[in-house]
Design a protein around this motif. Sequence first.
Motif, PDB file in Angstrom:
ATOM      1  N   PHE A 169       0.857  -1.181   0.000  1.00  0.00           N
ATOM      2  CA  PHE A 169       0.000   0.000   0.000  1.00  0.00           C
ATOM      3  C   PHE A 169       0.892   1.229   0.000  1.00  0.00           C
ATOM      4  CE2 PHE A 169      -2.506   3.178   2.423  1.00  0.00           C
ATOM      5  CZ  PHE A 169      -3.722   3.132   1.758  1.00  0.00           C
ATOM      6  N   CYS A 170       0.933   1.931  -1.131  1.00  0.00           N
ATOM      7  CA  CYS A 170       1.824   3.087  -1.270  1.00  0.00           C
ATOM      8  C   CYS A 170       1.232   4.281  -0.520  1.00  0.00           C
ATOM      9  CB  CYS A 170       2.023   3.420  -2.746  1.00  0.00           C
ATOM     10  SG  CYS A 170       2.819   2.104  -3.675  1.00  0.00           S
ATOM     11  N   TYR A 171       1.887   4.628   0.585  1.00  0.00           N
ATOM     12  CA  TYR A 171       1.370   5.648   1.496  1.00  0.00           C
ATOM     13  C   TYR A 171       2.436   6.707   1.695  1.00  0.00           C
ATOM     14  CZ  TYR A 171      -1.263   7.358   5.579  1.00  0.00           C
ATOM     15  OH  TYR A 171      -1.991   8.123   6.461  1.00  0.00           O
ATOM     16  N   GLU A 172       2.115   7.962   1.374  1.00  0.00           N
ATOM     17  CA  GLU A 172       3.135   9.009   1.350  1.00  0.00           C
ATOM     18  C   GLU A 172       3.814   9.225   2.699  1.00  0.00           C
ATOM     19  OE1 GLU A 172       0.662  13.129   1.669  1.00  0.00           O
ATOM     20  OE2 GLU A 172       0.331  11.942  -0.135  1.00  0.00           O
ATOM     21  N   ARG A 173       3.114   8.967   3.797  1.00  0.00           N
ATOM     22  CA  ARG A 173       3.736   9.156   5.110  1.00  0.00           C
ATOM     23  C   ARG A 173       4.887   8.181   5.347  1.00  0.00           C
ATOM     24  NH1 ARG A 173       0.253   9.188  10.242  1.00  0.00           N
ATOM     25  NH2 ARG A 173       2.329   9.604  11.042  1.00  0.00           N
ATOM     26  N   GLY A 217      -5.452  12.809  -4.492  1.00  0.00           N
ATOM     27  CA  GLY A 217      -5.410  13.252  -3.099  1.00  0.00           C
ATOM     28  C   GLY A 217      -4.769  12.271  -2.144  1.00  0.00           C
ATOM     29  N   GLY A 218      -4.281  11.154  -2.668  1.00  0.00           N
ATOM     30  CA  GLY A 218      -3.649  10.160  -1.811  1.00  0.00           C
ATOM     31  C   GLY A 218      -4.667   9.373  -0.994  1.00  0.00           C
ATOM     32  N   PHE A 219      -4.170   8.664   0.016  1.00  0.00           N
ATOM     33  CA  PHE A 219      -5.023   7.875   0.903  1.00  0.00           C
ATOM     34  C   PHE A 219      -5.210   8.596   2.229  1.00  0.00           C
ATOM     35  CE2 PHE A 219      -3.189   4.294  -1.688  1.00  0.00           C
ATOM     36  CZ  PHE A 219      -4.384   3.830  -2.207  1.00  0.00           C
ATOM     37  N   SER A 220      -6.307   8.303   2.898  1.00  0.00           N
ATOM     38  CA  SER A 220      -6.562   8.864   4.219  1.00  0.00           C
ATOM     39  C   SER A 220      -5.949   7.963   5.288  1.00  0.00           C
ATOM     40  CB  SER A 220      -8.067   8.991   4.460  1.00  0.00           C
ATOM     41  OG  SER A 220      -8.662   7.700   4.559  1.00  0.00           O
ATOM     42  N   GLU A 221      -5.811   8.499   6.492  1.00  0.00           N
ATOM     43  CA  GLU A 221      -5.291   7.691   7.597  1.00  0.00           C
ATOM     44  C   GLU A 221      -6.228   6.526   7.887  1.00  0.00           C
ATOM     45  OE1 GLU A 221      -3.995   9.688  11.101  1.00  0.00           O
ATOM     46  OE2 GLU A 221      -3.139  11.372  10.007  1.00  0.00           O
ATOM     47  N   ARG A 222      -7.520   6.758   7.781  1.00  0.00           N
ATOM     48  CA  ARG A 222      -8.481   5.675   8.010  1.00  0.00           C
ATOM     49  C   ARG A 222      -8.255   4.532   7.032  1.00  0.00           C
ATOM     50  NH1 ARG A 222     -12.808   3.941   5.563  1.00  0.00           N
ATOM     51  NH2 ARG A 222     -12.837   5.707   4.110  1.00  0.00           N
ATOM     52  N   ALA A 224      -5.493   3.794   5.522  1.00  0.00           N
ATOM     53  CA  ALA A 224      -4.229   3.142   5.851  1.00  0.00           C
ATOM     54  C   ALA A 224      -4.419   2.138   6.987  1.00  0.00           C
ATOM     55  CB  ALA A 224      -3.177   4.181   6.233  1.00  0.00           C
ATOM     56  N   VAL A 225      -5.214   2.506   7.967  1.00  0.00           N
ATOM     57  CA  VAL A 225      -5.484   1.602   9.095  1.00  0.00           C
ATOM     58  C   VAL A 225      -6.259   0.382   8.607  1.00  0.00           C
ATOM     59  CG1 VAL A 225      -6.767   1.344  11.252  1.00  0.00           C
ATOM     60  CG2 VAL A 225      -5.403   3.407  10.851  1.00  0.00           C
ATOM     61  N   ALA A 230      -6.274  -5.461   6.935  1.00  0.00           N
ATOM     62  CA  ALA A 230      -6.659  -6.477   5.951  1.00  0.00           C
ATOM     63  C   ALA A 230      -5.471  -7.298   5.469  1.00  0.00           C
ATOM     64  CB  ALA A 230      -7.347  -5.817   4.764  1.00  0.00           C
ATOM     65  N   GLY A 231      -4.249  -6.900   5.873  1.00  0.00           N
ATOM     66  CA  GLY A 231      -3.080  -7.703   5.521  1.00  0.00           C
ATOM     67  C   GLY A 231      -2.066  -7.049   4.617  1.00  0.00           C
TER      68      GLY A 231
END
Length: 265
Positions: A169-173, A217-222, A224-225, A230-231
């Motif tokens: 999951f590509c997450y900018e943070r 807009g990327g992904f939200s923190e929710r 990401a959680v 989910a794995g």
Amino acid sequence: MQRYFVAPEQFRDGAITITGEDAHHAARVMRMKPDEEIIVCDGAGRSVKAVVIEVSPLEIRAKAIEVLAQDSEPAWQITIAQGLPKGDKMELVIQKGTEIGASSFVPFESERVIVQYDGKKEAKRIERWGKIAKEAAEQAHRHTIPTIESVKSWRQMLATIEQYDLALFCYEREGADAHGRGIAKAVREWKASRNINNEFVQDDVSPRILLMVGPEGGFSEREAVEVEAAGAVLVGLGKRILRTETAGLVGLTCLLYESGEMEGA
């Protein structure tokens, strides 16, 4: 040498029939003549060199003369799951992703998707995306055409994660200021945990890997959680913020490098 994809039913007992737009292009644009040699793939693992027997704008008939090695497909089956982007960016992702080596594409809706998805137009859009993938596969001398799935909801996307050997999951943070885990580190940890080396992978198994990329807009923190629960593994693609149409291509290239794709003979 021109390369064409045909359906398996157009490829029987060494006899090949090319129809539709491909036949028209070959006859009218390429000025194809009998006795010319072409490469034909059925998209199901069979590629041959063939000699043209008969040419018309409606149908090209050819005969297989040599079976070709299936040596241009990546060892890992990598799916790019792309949060629906604006405009024609999805077309770019499919075209360049096919050239690089993606095995499939899954467009999906997420919290920060800007474009308004219209289900009534989906069939026409999937058809266009499929044509782009086919042309890119021909240009890149691939033996298969990547599949393009229908648009999934966020919940449907989460439910598919368990189908893959590894979901990223590509997450900018995860990339900003080296906040978290980079994609290379995550893949190497996975390979070590599975006792996978590149030679073994190429010879015996073909891992299925999912690469999830967010919209503009990327992904939200929710999200990401939820995706981690989910794995999936949260990863970064470096310290810079990449455009949505760039991120998947960078991630795909990193994965192919880690698979041994770039090592050469």
